[in-house]
Design a protein around this motif. Structure first.
Motif, PDB file in Angstrom:
ATOM      1  N   THR A 124     -53.028  -6.529  41.013  1.00  0.00           N
ATOM      2  CA  THR A 124     -51.967  -6.882  40.059  1.00  0.00           C
ATOM      3  C   THR A 124     -52.521  -7.484  38.772  1.00  0.00           C
ATOM      4  O   THR A 124     -51.782  -7.640  37.809  1.00  0.00           O
ATOM      5  CB  THR A 124     -50.987  -7.898  40.686  1.00  0.00           C
ATOM      6  OG1 THR A 124     -51.691  -9.117  40.978  1.00  0.00           O
ATOM      7  CG2 THR A 124     -50.362  -7.343  41.959  1.00  0.00           C
ATOM      8  N   ALA A 125     -53.812  -7.846  38.787  1.00  0.00           N
ATOM      9  CA  ALA A 125     -54.419  -8.534  37.639  1.00  0.00           C
ATOM     10  C   ALA A 125     -53.741  -9.865  37.390  1.00  0.00           C
ATOM     11  O   ALA A 125     -53.502 -10.262  36.241  1.00  0.00           O
ATOM     12  CB  ALA A 125     -54.380  -7.663  36.381  1.00  0.00           C
ATOM     13  N   TRP A 136     -51.434  -3.484  37.963  1.00  0.00           N
ATOM     14  CA  TRP A 136     -51.857  -3.342  36.562  1.00  0.00           C
ATOM     15  C   TRP A 136     -51.702  -1.900  36.104  1.00  0.00           C
ATOM     16  O   TRP A 136     -51.344  -1.651  34.944  1.00  0.00           O
ATOM     17  CB  TRP A 136     -53.286  -3.849  36.382  1.00  0.00           C
ATOM     18  CG  TRP A 136     -54.405  -3.045  36.986  1.00  0.00           C
ATOM     19  CD1 TRP A 136     -54.727  -2.916  38.302  1.00  0.00           C
ATOM     20  CD2 TRP A 136     -55.395  -2.275  36.274  1.00  0.00           C
ATOM     21  NE1 TRP A 136     -55.841  -2.128  38.464  1.00  0.00           N
ATOM     22  CE2 TRP A 136     -56.274  -1.718  37.232  1.00  0.00           C
ATOM     23  CE3 TRP A 136     -55.631  -2.008  34.923  1.00  0.00           C
ATOM     24  CZ2 TRP A 136     -57.362  -0.903  36.886  1.00  0.00           C
ATOM     25  CZ3 TRP A 136     -56.713  -1.202  34.567  1.00  0.00           C
ATOM     26  CH2 TRP A 136     -57.548  -0.662  35.539  1.00  0.00           C
ATOM     27  N   ARG A 139     -47.858  -1.183  35.719  1.00  0.00           N
ATOM     28  CA  ARG A 139     -47.332  -1.643  34.417  1.00  0.00           C
ATOM     29  C   ARG A 139     -47.763  -0.694  33.303  1.00  0.00           C
ATOM     30  O   ARG A 139     -47.018  -0.474  32.336  1.00  0.00           O
ATOM     31  CB  ARG A 139     -47.803  -3.069  34.133  1.00  0.00           C
ATOM     32  CG  ARG A 139     -47.220  -4.097  35.108  1.00  0.00           C
ATOM     33  CD  ARG A 139     -47.403  -5.520  34.607  1.00  0.00           C
ATOM     34  NE  ARG A 139     -48.792  -5.929  34.531  1.00  0.00           N
ATOM     35  CZ  ARG A 139     -49.507  -6.395  35.557  1.00  0.00           C
ATOM     36  NH1 ARG A 139     -48.946  -6.483  36.747  1.00  0.00           N
ATOM     37  NH2 ARG A 139     -50.760  -6.761  35.402  1.00  0.00           N
ATOM     38  N   TYR A 140     -48.980  -0.154  33.421  1.00  0.00           N
ATOM     39  CA  TYR A 140     -49.408   0.851  32.441  1.00  0.00           C
ATOM     40  C   TYR A 140     -48.460   2.050  32.478  1.00  0.00           C
ATOM     41  O   TYR A 140     -48.035   2.545  31.429  1.00  0.00           O
ATOM     42  CB  TYR A 140     -50.836   1.288  32.749  1.00  0.00           C
ATOM     43  CG  TYR A 140     -51.232   2.589  32.096  1.00  0.00           C
ATOM     44  CD1 TYR A 140     -51.472   2.657  30.732  1.00  0.00           C
ATOM     45  CD2 TYR A 140     -51.327   3.760  32.846  1.00  0.00           C
ATOM     46  CE1 TYR A 140     -51.813   3.862  30.123  1.00  0.00           C
ATOM     47  CE2 TYR A 140     -51.677   4.964  32.258  1.00  0.00           C
ATOM     48  CZ  TYR A 140     -51.914   5.012  30.889  1.00  0.00           C
ATOM     49  OH  TYR A 140     -52.241   6.202  30.299  1.00  0.00           O
ATOM     50  N   ARG A 365     -60.232  -9.152  34.716  1.00  0.00           N
ATOM     51  CA  ARG A 365     -59.121  -8.732  33.851  1.00  0.00           C
ATOM     52  C   ARG A 365     -59.594  -8.377  32.444  1.00  0.00           C
ATOM     53  O   ARG A 365     -58.933  -7.605  31.739  1.00  0.00           O
ATOM     54  CB  ARG A 365     -58.070  -9.848  33.797  1.00  0.00           C
ATOM     55  CG  ARG A 365     -57.356 -10.076  35.129  1.00  0.00           C
ATOM     56  CD  ARG A 365     -56.506 -11.323  35.111  1.00  0.00           C
ATOM     57  NE  ARG A 365     -57.330 -12.520  34.950  1.00  0.00           N
ATOM     58  CZ  ARG A 365     -56.838 -13.752  34.887  1.00  0.00           C
ATOM     59  NH1 ARG A 365     -55.533 -13.941  34.961  1.00  0.00           N
ATOM     60  NH2 ARG A 365     -57.652 -14.791  34.736  1.00  0.00           N
ATOM     61  N   TYR A 368     -60.375  -4.791  32.732  1.00  0.00           N
ATOM     62  CA  TYR A 368     -59.111  -4.040  32.712  1.00  0.00           C
ATOM     63  C   TYR A 368     -58.614  -3.878  31.269  1.00  0.00           C
ATOM     64  O   TYR A 368     -58.139  -2.806  30.869  1.00  0.00           O
ATOM     65  CB  TYR A 368     -58.041  -4.765  33.521  1.00  0.00           C
ATOM     66  CG  TYR A 368     -58.178  -4.711  35.021  1.00  0.00           C
ATOM     67  CD1 TYR A 368     -59.225  -4.039  35.647  1.00  0.00           C
ATOM     68  CD2 TYR A 368     -57.237  -5.341  35.841  1.00  0.00           C
ATOM     69  CE1 TYR A 368     -59.338  -4.005  37.025  1.00  0.00           C
ATOM     70  CE2 TYR A 368     -57.337  -5.307  37.216  1.00  0.00           C
ATOM     71  CZ  TYR A 368     -58.391  -4.646  37.809  1.00  0.00           C
ATOM     72  OH  TYR A 368     -58.468  -4.611  39.169  1.00  0.00           O
ATOM     73  N   ILE A 384     -51.802  -7.112  30.572  1.00  0.00           N
ATOM     74  CA  ILE A 384     -52.648  -8.062  31.302  1.00  0.00           C
ATOM     75  C   ILE A 384     -52.382  -9.462  30.784  1.00  0.00           C
ATOM     76  O   ILE A 384     -52.632  -9.755  29.612  1.00  0.00           O
ATOM     77  CB  ILE A 384     -54.143  -7.718  31.138  1.00  0.00           C
ATOM     78  CG1 ILE A 384     -54.418  -6.272  31.587  1.00  0.00           C
ATOM     79  CG2 ILE A 384     -55.000  -8.706  31.916  1.00  0.00           C
ATOM     80  CD1 ILE A 384     -54.181  -5.999  33.039  1.00  0.00           C
TER      81      ILE A 384
END
Length: 394
Positions: A124-125, A136, A139-140, A365, A368, A384
């Protein structure tokens, strides 16, 4: 729909896909397929990175690992500080060509040594004291994608990393089997009987939309995939098959942007050396075949591979010839267009430990953010949270 059929349909939907959002992906069958792709490989169980990228010139490594420390003569030297586990020999070619990046000391503040919690944090970052319900990459997809098949996980189940609020990826272990299952009269009847007003209902509407989205997406992938045969030879391993399937999807021209695959077995508390070496060999041979396959397909320039594990392991071996849960470790990136390659930062500091664990110097992160902003061209700051800076590798 009666309760029995609802439960049956719900079970299939949650097992394979869990996808919101109505779409018509068949319209994209002949659309432009040029785009960058991210392939994430998750090493589940907590890989022992100190026996993967070995600080072979540091005496402390051998002092703390009298049984499992890997001897220098059996390693592949990378620089004057670190060497590669010999089981990863096939990857040296990409390291030498500038197509591999190794980041040391990757972790996060206040590390959690639970497999489940730490994996959630990576997927989930989130911060270690933060609980997020979206991944993550989910969400992208929520922010940058339109279709469920823009993210595919080569499995029957979808990882939290691929789940968004509006849009989730697809979990596909066998596209032909999934296509056949969705072509049964039962699902055809549901699709043909669904009316637009039903799509606005809460639970039942969500289920109908999920089925319609899934049928449409699977049809799109199947139709593209059936006219392309990937004959490249891969090792006969689970990861080899998964990566061959992904290469097949890429070669077929589907417009998926993110692929996700997992390899388990890295929780090596007992008799670690042979077991881990075997796993690393499977990993390296599968990745090597995958990269060479993508090169043959002309897709390598637009591909980026990212490998991580939920944590590294403790510096000192245990009494069972293994290692216990630790904190910081490495990540690997492979790509033709890496901005920073080779070993990109300092080797682990074995003198300055955090209660026996490596201290992190690179927040995962921040990598990421680099991938999202500079590879996928997404708004990384939005996706993020936290005040981590972009760590430039790509």
């Amino acid at each position: 729909m009666d309760r029995r059929n609802f439960i049956k349909t719900s079970s299939l939907a949650s097992g394979y896909f869990m996808i919101p959002g109505f779409l018509k992906p068949l319209e994209r069958l002949f659309s432009d397929t040029s785009q960058k792709k991210l392939i994430v490989i998750q090493l589940s169980g907590g890989n022992d990175w100190l026996n993967t990228v070995i600080p072979y010139k540091n005496d402390l490594y051998y002092q703390k690992r009298t049984k499992i420390g890997l001897k220098q003569e059996n390693l592949i030297t990378l620089d004057k500080h670190q060497a590669l586990n010999n089981s990863l020999a096939s990857l040296k070619e990409f390291y030498d060509n500038g197509e591999m990046a190794i980041v040391n000391n990757v972790g996060y503040p206040n590390p959690d040594r639970s497999h489940f919690r730490s994996m959630d944090i990576w997927q989930t970052a989130s911060a270690s004291n933060e609980i997020l319900q979206t991944g993550w990459l989910g969400r992208y997809m929520d922010n940058e994608c339109k279709y469920p098949y823009d993210g595919i996980e080569a499995d029957n189940y979808l990882s939290l990393a691929m789940k968004g609020k509006r849009l989730n990826g697809l979990a596909i272990k066998d596209i032909k089997q999934l296509y056949r299952e969705l072509k049964t009269p039962y699902f055809d009847d549901i699709s043909s009987a669904t009316k637009s007003e039903l799509l606005t209902e809460n639970n039942q509407g969500y289920l109908y939309k999920t089925l319609l989205d899934t049928q449409s997406s699977v049809n799109y992938i199947y139709e593209k995939n059936k006219i392309f045969t990937n004959s490249y030879e891969y090792p006969n391993t689970a990861l080899g098959k998964q990566l061959k399937d992904i290469a097949g999807f890429i070669g077929s021209g589907i417009t998926t942007k993110v692929y996700y695959v997992s390899m388990s077995g890295f929780d090596t508390h007992v008799n670690q050396v042979d077991r881990q070496n075997n796993l690393l060999k499977q990993y390296s041979e599968a990745v090597t075949a995958f990269i060479k396959n993508l090169k043959d397909l002309g897709k390598w320039d637009d591909s980026l591979i990212f490998t991580f594990s939920e944590f590294g392991r403790r510096v000192e071996e245990n009494a069972s010839g293994g290692t216990d849960h630790g904190s910081a470790g490495n990540v690997f990136l492979f790509g033709k267009k890496l901005k920073n390659n080779g070993i990109v930062n300092s080797a682990p500091d074995l003198e300055n430990l955090d209660e026996g664990d490596l201290r992190y110097s690179v927040d995962f992160r921040s990598i990421y953010k680099n991938i999202l902003k500079d590879w996928l061209n997404a708004d990384a700051e939005k996706l993020i949270s936290g005040s981590v800076k972009n760590f430039k590798v790509v």
